[in-house]
Each structure stands twice: as structure tokens, then as C-alpha cells.
Design a protein around this motif. Structure first.
Motif, short mmCIF file in Angstrom:
data_model
loop_
_atom_site.label_atom_id
_atom_site.label_comp_id
_atom_site.label_asym_id
_atom_site.label_seq_id
_atom_site.Cartn_x
_atom_site.Cartn_y
_atom_site.Cartn_z
N GLN A 93 0.82 -1.21 0.00
CA GLN A 93 0.00 0.00 0.00
C GLN A 93 0.86 1.26 0.00
O GLN A 93 0.50 2.25 -0.64
CB GLN A 93 -0.93 -0.01 1.22
N THR A 94 1.99 1.22 0.66
CA THR A 94 2.91 2.36 0.63
C THR A 94 3.43 2.59 -0.78
O THR A 94 3.50 3.74 -1.25
CB THR A 94 4.09 2.12 1.59
N ILE A 97 0.67 4.16 -2.87
CA ILE A 97 0.50 5.58 -2.55
C ILE A 97 1.64 6.39 -3.14
O ILE A 97 1.43 7.51 -3.63
CB ILE A 97 0.38 5.77 -1.02
N SER A 98 2.84 5.86 -3.13
CA SER A 98 3.98 6.57 -3.73
C SER A 98 3.77 6.74 -5.23
O SER A 98 4.03 7.82 -5.78
CB SER A 98 5.28 5.80 -3.48
N MET A 100 0.93 6.84 -6.72
CA MET A 100 -0.16 7.81 -6.89
C MET A 100 0.36 9.23 -6.69
O MET A 100 -0.06 10.16 -7.39
CB MET A 100 -1.26 7.53 -5.87
N GLU A 101 1.27 9.39 -5.76
CA GLU A 101 1.87 10.71 -5.54
C GLU A 101 2.61 11.18 -6.79
O GLU A 101 2.52 12.36 -7.17
CB GLU A 101 2.84 10.65 -4.35
N VAL A 104 0.08 12.25 -9.35
CA VAL A 104 -0.51 13.54 -8.99
C VAL A 104 0.48 14.66 -9.26
O VAL A 104 0.11 15.75 -9.72
CB VAL A 104 -0.97 13.52 -7.52
N THR A 105 1.74 14.40 -8.98
CA THR A 105 2.78 15.40 -9.25
C THR A 105 2.87 15.67 -10.75
O THR A 105 3.03 16.83 -11.17
CB THR A 105 4.14 14.92 -8.73
N LEU A 107 0.43 15.37 -12.93
CA LEU A 107 -0.76 16.17 -13.27
C LEU A 107 -0.58 17.62 -12.86
O LEU A 107 -0.93 18.55 -13.59
CB LEU A 107 -1.99 15.59 -12.56
N ASN A 108 -0.02 17.80 -11.70
CA ASN A 108 0.22 19.15 -11.21
C ASN A 108 1.18 19.90 -12.12
O ASN A 108 0.98 21.09 -12.42
CB ASN A 108 0.81 19.07 -9.79
N LEU B 55 1.02 6.32 6.47
CA LEU B 55 0.13 6.07 5.32
C LEU B 55 -1.07 7.01 5.36
O LEU B 55 -1.47 7.57 4.33
CB LEU B 55 -0.35 4.61 5.35
N LEU B 62 -2.47 13.46 -0.26
CA LEU B 62 -2.91 13.15 -1.63
C LEU B 62 -4.34 13.62 -1.87
O LEU B 62 -4.64 14.18 -2.93
CB LEU B 62 -2.83 11.64 -1.85
N ARG B 65 -4.36 17.38 -2.39
CA ARG B 65 -3.78 17.75 -3.68
C ARG B 65 -4.75 17.41 -4.81
O ARG B 65 -4.86 18.15 -5.79
CB ARG B 65 -2.46 17.01 -3.88
#
Lengths: 264, 86
Positions: A93-94, A97-98, A100-101, A104-105, A107-108, B55, B62, B65
Motif C-alpha cells: 500500500q505504501t 500511494i507513492s 499515486m503521488e 498527482v505530481t 498532473l500538477n 500512510l 494526496l 492535492r
């Protein structure tokens, strides 16, 4: 493309399936650990009753010791499995999430690029158009078509002196002197043709050549008249300005336009 | 006879004491291992709580953002003429 999409879909399915498998195995291990508790309680009750009721207490005691050791080992094994699977799920899961970050970055970053583009585009549209001269006034010729090299002008000047250009401002009296200057005055025709396009910076050049903007813009004296030699009576003899220097000096000399005007 | 009985009793007592000592040793071993297991569980709990907190924090960040991106994209899509070159 469809095959690749299918493969990617399969990969995504397997990734999801792998994550589901991990979760399922963790839940199973946890359930087994939870089931150990009633088993241990039931085993403890049985040993207590058998020790009380049985006559061979030593044998019951020995069996109890063996069972306690094995139960402890079993509990440690189950706890280790649960801990390992939980750590695996958390790590996965970590990682998710990484990733996904990162997305998102990205997209930003794309949005920031679009915003920067719109800002620059807006500034460009809102800016006042101003032609900033890149060169000194000496080097700016009056017309766009005359934006040629200096050598060309010198060459044209020499040609005109040799051939005698029919164009330009000329007087019958000073034809000889004007022959030398015809090359300079050829510029005037082209300047007049494009006088609408001439910039203020080119006025100095025009003045050095003996033609003021006022004269060029005057409609009462269209310069087209000066081209033809067939109607000499229609125009007065206009003497060109006195020129003692060459065209080069005219370009590089400072403004002598007041004096030159008076000579006309 | 009484003397032999006394010796037998002493031997039995000795054996009983030895067995008792063995039992106690066994119990002490078991309790030691159970305490080590307990310590492992406590440490594992603190580590897992720390990971889960991180987490959770990452997920919150997230989420914020993404909300910001959503608003920005909605503003951008509301004025598509901005992106056309004039």
C-alpha cells in the motif's frame, strides 16, 4: 494495439489479483491465530481435569509439558506469519500511494505548464506593440526594400555615376553633379514608394539624403513627377542639395539637415 | 526398618524436590519465552501504528492535492478559449 491493451489489462488484473491474494492470506492467517485461543483454552481445561482425576499425575504432567511447548511454538509461528503478511500488505500500500503521488505530481506539473502558457499568451496579447530599433539611426535605411547592404548602395552609386540613372530628382543644369548623386536619389524613389511604411527612425536617413518627410508626404508635389524627363516645364528646376562628400559621409555624418534644407 | 523407611522418605523428598526444581525451571523457561513473545508483539504494534500513521498522512496529503487539482481543472475547462491560439 488491442493485443497490447489486453496484455496490459491482464497485467492490471494480475496486479489486482496479487493484492487481493495478499489481503486474503493475511485475513486467513489472522483468522487462524484467532482460532488458536479457544483451542488453547480447551486444552488447558482438559489437562487440568485429567491431572485432577487421573492417578498417573506424572505422566499427565509430562504430556502437559510437551503440549505447552508445542502450543507455544505454534502460537509463535502463527504470530510470525500474521506479522509478515501485515508488513507485506502495508509495504504494498505504501508503494501504491507513492506511485499515486508521482501521478498527482505529473498532473500538477502539466497543469502548471498550461497555466504558464496561458499567462504568457495573455501577456503577449496585452502587450503594446512597439517596434524597438535594434540598430543605430545611422544604419537604418528609409524603406524596407532599401534595407540592403551598404556595399550595394555604393555599387549602385558607382553604376549610376557611370550609366546615369534616369530616375531621381535631376536638373538639366546640374546633370553632371547630379550624376554622382543619382545613386543616392534612387533610394528616394523606393523610399517614396514605401513612404507609408517608413518609420520615424528612418527620417534622419531621408534627411541626410536631402528629402524631408514633409516633402515626401506632400501630396501637392508628388515625387512621381520627378521621374520623367518628358515634361520639364511642369516642374521647376530643383537643385539638389550641395554635396561635397560621398554617400558614406552622408551616412556617418551628423545631422546637417537645417543647412541642407536651405540649399534646396 | 524405621531407619530404612526414613532413608526412603529422604530419597523421595529429594526426588520430589528435584522434580519440583525441574518443573520450576521449565515454567521459568516457558514464562521467559512468553514474555519475549509479548515484547515482540508490543514492538510490532508500535511499528505498525507508525506505518499506518504515515500512510494516513500521505493519503490525507494526496486527497488535498487531488481536490486542488480538481478545482484547477474545473476552472480550466470552464474557459476553453484560453487555450486556443489567437
Amino acid at each position: 494495439m488491442e493485443v497490447e491493451n489486453g496484455r496490459t489489462e491482464k497485467k492490471t488484473m494480475t496486479f489486482d489479483e496479487a493484492s487481493m491474494e495478499r489481503s486474503k492470506s493475511f485475513v486467513t492467517a489472522l483468522q487462524e491465530l484467532k482460532n488458536l485461543r479457544p483451542q488453547l483454552y480447551s486444552a488447558a481445561d482438559y489437562c487440568e481435569k485429567s491431572y485432577i482425576n487421573s492417578e498417573q499425575k506424572q505422566m499427565v504432567l509430562d504430556n502437559l509439558k510437551d503440549y505447552a511447548v508445542r502450543a507455544l511454538v505454534n502460537a509463535v509461528d502463527h504470530l510470525g506469519t500474521v506479522a509478515y503478511k501485515l508488513s507485506d500488505v502495508l509495504e504494498q500500500q505504501t508503494l501504491d500511494i507513492s506511485s499515486m503521488e508521482l501521478k498527482v505530481t505529473c498532473l500538477n506539473q502539466q497543469l502548471l505548464t498550461c497555466q504558464t502558457y496561458t499567462d504568457k499568451e495573455g501577456l503577449r496579447q496585452q502587450q503594446l506593440l512597439a517596434i524597438i530599433p535594434r540598430h543605430h539611426k545611422h544604419y537604418i535605411l528609409p524603406s524596407a526594400s532599401a534595407a540592403k547592404t551598404l556595399s550595394w548602395h555604393l555599387a549602385s552609386e558607382t553604376k549610376s555615376t557611370l550609366k546615369g540613372s534616369p530616375h531621381g530628382i535631376m536638373s538639366t543644369v546640374d546633370s553632371k553633379t547630379n550624376g554622382k548623386r543619382s545613386g543616392a536619389f534612387t533610394l528616394l524613389d523606393t523610399a517614396d514608394n514605401t513612404r507609408k511604411k517608413s518609420t520615424p527612425a528612418s527620417s534622419l536617413a531621408m534627411q541626410t539624403l536631402g528629402v524631408t518627410r514633409r516633402e515626401s508626404l506632400e501630396s501637392s508635389k508628388p515625387l512621381t513627377q520627378y521621374r520623367s524627363f518628358d515634361n520639364p516645364t511642369q516642374m521647376a528646376i530643383i537643385r539638389p542639395p550641395v554635396r561635397s562628400k560621398s554617400m558614406l559621409s552622408a551616412f556617418f555624418a551628423k545631422q546637417k539637415t537645417p543647412k541642407l534644407k536651405t540649399n534646396v | 526398618m524405621a531407619r530404612a523407611g526414613g532413608i526412603t522418605n529422604a530419597v523421595n523428598v529429594g526426588i520430589a524436590v528435584q522434580a519440583d526444581w525441574e518443573n520450576r525451571e521449565f515454567i521459568s523457561h516457558i514464562s521467559l519465552h512468553v514474555r519475549r513473545l509479548f515484547d515482540f508483539l508490543v514492538q510490532f504494534e508500535s511499528t505498525t501504528k507508525n506505518k499506518l500513521a504515515k500512510l494516513n498522512e500521505k493519503l490525507d496529503t494526496l486527497e488535498r492535492r487531488l481536490e486542488l487539482l480538481e478545482v484547477q481543472v474545473s476552472n480550466a475547462t470552464s474557459n476553453p478559449a484560453l487555450f486556443t491560439a489567437n
